[in-house]
Motif scaffolding. Structure first.
Motif, short mmCIF file in Angstrom:
data_model
loop_
_atom_site.label_atom_id
_atom_site.label_comp_id
_atom_site.label_asym_id
_atom_site.label_seq_id
_atom_site.Cartn_x
_atom_site.Cartn_y
_atom_site.Cartn_z
N ALA A 26 0.83 -1.21 0.00
CA ALA A 26 0.00 0.00 0.00
C ALA A 26 0.87 1.26 0.00
CB ALA A 26 -0.93 -0.01 1.21
N LYS A 29 -2.48 6.18 2.86
CA LYS A 29 -3.11 7.42 2.41
C LYS A 29 -2.99 8.52 3.46
CE LYS A 29 -7.68 9.30 1.21
NZ LYS A 29 -9.12 8.95 1.03
N GLU A 39 2.58 1.62 -3.43
CA GLU A 39 1.64 2.14 -4.42
C GLU A 39 1.41 3.64 -4.25
OE1 GLU A 39 -1.86 -0.20 -3.99
OE2 GLU A 39 -0.95 -2.03 -4.79
N ALA A 40 1.62 4.12 -3.01
CA ALA A 40 1.47 5.55 -2.74
C ALA A 40 2.76 6.32 -3.00
CB ALA A 40 1.01 5.77 -1.29
N LYS A 58 -4.47 0.48 3.19
CA LYS A 58 -4.60 1.63 2.27
C LYS A 58 -4.82 2.92 3.04
CE LYS A 58 -6.34 -1.05 -1.65
NZ LYS A 58 -7.52 -1.32 -2.54
#
Length: 235
Positions: free
Chosen positions: A16, A229, A19-20, A225
């Motif tokens: 996660a 985030k 991906e960020a 996630k």
């Protein structure tokens, strides 16, 4: 942001953060099951938690040099000897005195392992664990969350359920729920087990005791996630 996710072979949180756009590594004595050995350190925890600057070799054999302290450490120490679920093994009603002594020693060792993360030299630390002895041995958690708070909808089978977990935070804000969904009824979702109790999330997926422990330690995708985030936006 340089992120270390300790005690994570599933790489759910690591992926996660990757991906960020963050430089994240999972760390565990087990090989990773998340499919990215290039992001996994299969080593003992201590030097990577203690030292701010370190050279490391990932599971695929690549050499990586971390030239600054970790910006964030997220730890998932094993809960076998810390969770309230295991309290029955400390009673003479279900265990011998010798077994209780042995388990008490392991609990003390697990408490020390937990505190290694709490005392790490890092400005931002999150430690995840179920409700258990650390609530009193250390302190009350800063937040208690459930997976459904981070589900996309009631049809989100991976996340729409109750499985309470605690977060001890340092230099981090609590996670905000990503939705306004109502609390689900696990009994309706998973049914009843042979003991007449509501099945737990891992009971519906396990085939053995070891597999249950592995599944229980995996972070729900929605929570992972949300960590990437919300906490990843701090820098």
């Amino acid at each position: 942001m340089k992120v270390l996710i300790a005690c994570e072979e599933s790489q759910e949180v690591c992926k996660a953060f990757r991906e960020a756009g963050h430089e994240a590594y999972s760390l565990d004595i087990k090989p990773c099951s998340g499919g990215h050995p290039e992001w996994h350190i299969q080593k003992a925890m201590n030097p990577y938690i203690r030292d701010g600057y370190c050279s490391l070799t990932t599971q695929d054999g690549a050499y990586v040099y971390v030239n600054s302290r970790w910006d964030l450490i997220i730890a998932h120490p094993p809960c076998t000897y810390l969770s309230n679920v295991g309290n029955r093994h400390h009673s003479l009603k279900s265990a011998s005195a010798e077994a209780i002594v042995e388990r008490t020693i392991k609990r003390i060792e697990a408490e020390g392992f937990f505190m290694m993360f709490a005392n790490a030299k890092c400005k931002r630390i999150a430690i995840e664990n179920p409700q258990g002895v650390m609530n009193s041995v250390y302190r009350q958690p800063d937040q208690t969350i459930d997976p459904y708070m981070f589900a996309e909808s009631e049809e989100d089978e991976e996340n729409y359920c109750c499985k309470r977990t605690c977060l001890w935070l340092k230099g981090l804000p609590p996670l905000w729920p990503e939705n306004d969904l109502s609390r689900p009824d696990n009994k309706k979702i998973y049914g009843i087990n042979k003991n007449g109790k509501t099945k737990s999330w891992e009971e519906t997926r396990r085939k053995s005791g070891e597999e249950r422990r592995t599944i229980r330690s995996k972070t729900f995708p929605g929570i992972a996630k949300a960590m990437a985030k919300q906490w990843g936006a701090l820098l």
